[in-house]
Motif scaffolding. Structure first.
Motif, short mmCIF file in Angstrom:
data_model
loop_
_atom_site.label_atom_id
_atom_site.label_comp_id
_atom_site.label_asym_id
_atom_site.label_seq_id
_atom_site.Cartn_x
_atom_site.Cartn_y
_atom_site.Cartn_z
N PRO A 121 -86.77 -61.56 24.56
CA PRO A 121 -86.01 -62.66 25.15
C PRO A 121 -86.27 -63.96 24.37
O PRO A 121 -87.37 -64.21 23.91
CB PRO A 121 -86.56 -62.75 26.58
CG PRO A 121 -86.99 -61.34 26.87
CD PRO A 121 -87.56 -60.84 25.57
N GLY A 122 -85.22 -64.75 24.22
CA GLY A 122 -85.31 -65.98 23.44
C GLY A 122 -84.92 -65.78 21.99
O GLY A 122 -84.91 -66.72 21.20
N SER A 123 -84.60 -64.53 21.62
CA SER A 123 -84.19 -64.23 20.24
C SER A 123 -83.07 -63.20 20.26
O SER A 123 -82.77 -62.60 21.29
CB SER A 123 -85.39 -63.72 19.44
OG SER A 123 -85.83 -62.48 19.94
N TYR A 124 -82.47 -62.98 19.07
CA TYR A 124 -81.34 -62.06 18.97
C TYR A 124 -81.21 -61.55 17.54
O TYR A 124 -81.79 -62.10 16.61
CB TYR A 124 -80.03 -62.75 19.40
CG TYR A 124 -79.54 -63.75 18.38
CD1 TYR A 124 -78.52 -63.42 17.50
CD2 TYR A 124 -80.13 -65.01 18.27
CE1 TYR A 124 -78.08 -64.33 16.54
CE2 TYR A 124 -79.70 -65.92 17.32
CZ TYR A 124 -78.68 -65.58 16.46
OH TYR A 124 -78.26 -66.46 15.51
N SER A 125 -80.42 -60.49 17.39
CA SER A 125 -80.01 -60.00 16.07
C SER A 125 -78.58 -59.53 16.20
O SER A 125 -78.31 -58.56 16.91
CB SER A 125 -80.91 -58.86 15.59
OG SER A 125 -80.39 -58.31 14.39
N ALA A 126 -77.68 -60.20 15.51
CA ALA A 126 -76.25 -59.88 15.62
C ALA A 126 -75.84 -58.73 14.71
O ALA A 126 -74.78 -58.15 14.90
CB ALA A 126 -75.42 -61.12 15.29
N MET A 127 -76.68 -58.40 13.72
CA MET A 127 -76.24 -57.38 12.75
C MET A 127 -76.97 -56.05 12.92
O MET A 127 -78.11 -56.01 13.38
CB MET A 127 -76.43 -57.90 11.33
CG MET A 127 -77.86 -58.09 10.91
SD MET A 127 -77.85 -58.71 9.21
CE MET A 127 -79.53 -58.40 8.76
N ARG A 128 -76.28 -54.99 12.54
CA ARG A 128 -76.89 -53.66 12.49
C ARG A 128 -77.70 -53.57 11.20
O ARG A 128 -77.38 -54.21 10.21
CB ARG A 128 -75.80 -52.59 12.49
CG ARG A 128 -75.00 -52.56 13.77
CD ARG A 128 -73.83 -51.60 13.70
NE ARG A 128 -74.30 -50.25 13.43
CZ ARG A 128 -73.64 -49.37 12.67
NH1 ARG A 128 -72.51 -49.68 12.11
NH2 ARG A 128 -74.14 -48.17 12.48
N GLY A 129 -78.76 -52.78 11.20
CA GLY A 129 -79.53 -52.57 9.99
C GLY A 129 -80.36 -53.77 9.57
O GLY A 129 -80.57 -54.00 8.39
N ASN A 130 -80.83 -54.55 10.54
CA ASN A 130 -81.60 -55.76 10.24
C ASN A 130 -83.02 -55.37 9.82
O ASN A 130 -83.80 -54.88 10.62
CB ASN A 130 -81.62 -56.67 11.47
CG ASN A 130 -82.24 -58.02 11.19
OD1 ASN A 130 -82.93 -58.22 10.19
ND2 ASN A 130 -82.00 -58.96 12.09
N GLY A 131 -83.37 -55.62 8.57
CA GLY A 131 -84.69 -55.32 8.05
C GLY A 131 -85.61 -56.53 8.01
O GLY A 131 -86.68 -56.48 7.40
N ASN A 132 -85.21 -57.62 8.66
CA ASN A 132 -86.04 -58.82 8.68
C ASN A 132 -87.32 -58.59 9.47
O ASN A 132 -87.42 -57.69 10.30
CB ASN A 132 -85.28 -60.00 9.29
CG ASN A 132 -84.11 -60.42 8.44
OD1 ASN A 132 -84.07 -60.15 7.24
ND2 ASN A 132 -83.13 -61.08 9.04
N ALA A 133 -88.31 -59.46 9.23
CA ALA A 133 -89.60 -59.35 9.91
C ALA A 133 -89.53 -59.80 11.36
O ALA A 133 -90.38 -59.42 12.18
CB ALA A 133 -90.65 -60.18 9.18
N SER A 134 -88.52 -60.59 11.72
CA SER A 134 -88.39 -61.04 13.10
C SER A 134 -86.91 -61.26 13.43
O SER A 134 -86.08 -61.41 12.53
CB SER A 134 -89.18 -62.32 13.35
OG SER A 134 -88.68 -63.36 12.53
#
Length: 188
Positions: free
Chosen positions: A105-118
């Motif tokens: 909660p408080g964060s999101y990821s709009a893309m599929r295949g997100n390899g970011n650290a956070s």
């Protein structure tokens, strides 16, 4: 000695040399966490050439693509599968979608295949209360949300100062609140 022509499909491998005896099983599945996108691969990691990358990349998982009747994997992954939006996976070699990490909660990821650290923090003026969010919601009318990464509308929202009103959603500070029109009363 006879030579046997054997074709392994993508997601499978068979060593180039060896002996065939009574327990010969033929082609075997690529190791979990790796993928093979060509036929007749020779290594368990399903690389074609020594410098090929066959390990599953960040943001993706490489699981068994065909399970046999005995429960064994008959064919490994033929291509990396992206983790769904609302998740991240910063490491390589994931063997299943259970490795994908839901955004807090408080964060999101709009893309599929997100390899970011956070995951991305919700920006000021927005919040996200749910785990695995793909977007953030705008703060409600009558006030503003000044901080980023807010997990609750109640924790993030501040009422506009007395004598002013927030007449749009997603305000980020008190200077965006508008003065009440002459002859009208503004309440929270």
């Amino acid at each position: 000695t006879a030579t046997i022509e054997w074709k392994c499909f993508p997601g499978q491998f068979m060593p180039e040399v060896g002996s065939a005896n009574d327990d010969f099983e033929g082609c075997q599945a690529c190791l979990e966490g790796y993928f093979g996108n060509a036929t007749n691969l020779r290594e368990p990691t399903c690389r074609r050439l020594p410098d090929d990358e066959s390990v599953c990349p960040p943001g993706h998982h490489c699981a068994c693509s065909s399970v046999q009747a005995n429960g064994q994997c008959g064919r490994g992954a033929t291509s990396p599968q992206p983790c769904p939006a609302g998740t991240i996976l910063p490491s390589v070699g994931a063997a299943s979608n259970r490795s994908c990490i839901s955004c807090s909660p408080g964060s999101y990821s709009a893309m599929r295949g997100n390899g970011n650290a956070s995951c991305d923090a919700c920006s000021p003026g927005t919040f996200s209360e749910l785990t695995g969010s793909t977007s953030c919601d705008a703060c409600q009318l009558g006030g503003f949300c000044a901080s980023s990464g807010q997990a609750s509308a109640l924790m993030a929202w501040t009422a506009c100062p007395a004598g002013s009103i927030g007449n749009t959603t997603g305000l980020t500070n008190s200077s965006q609140c508008l003065p009440c029109t002459l002859g009208h009363f503004c309440s929270e």
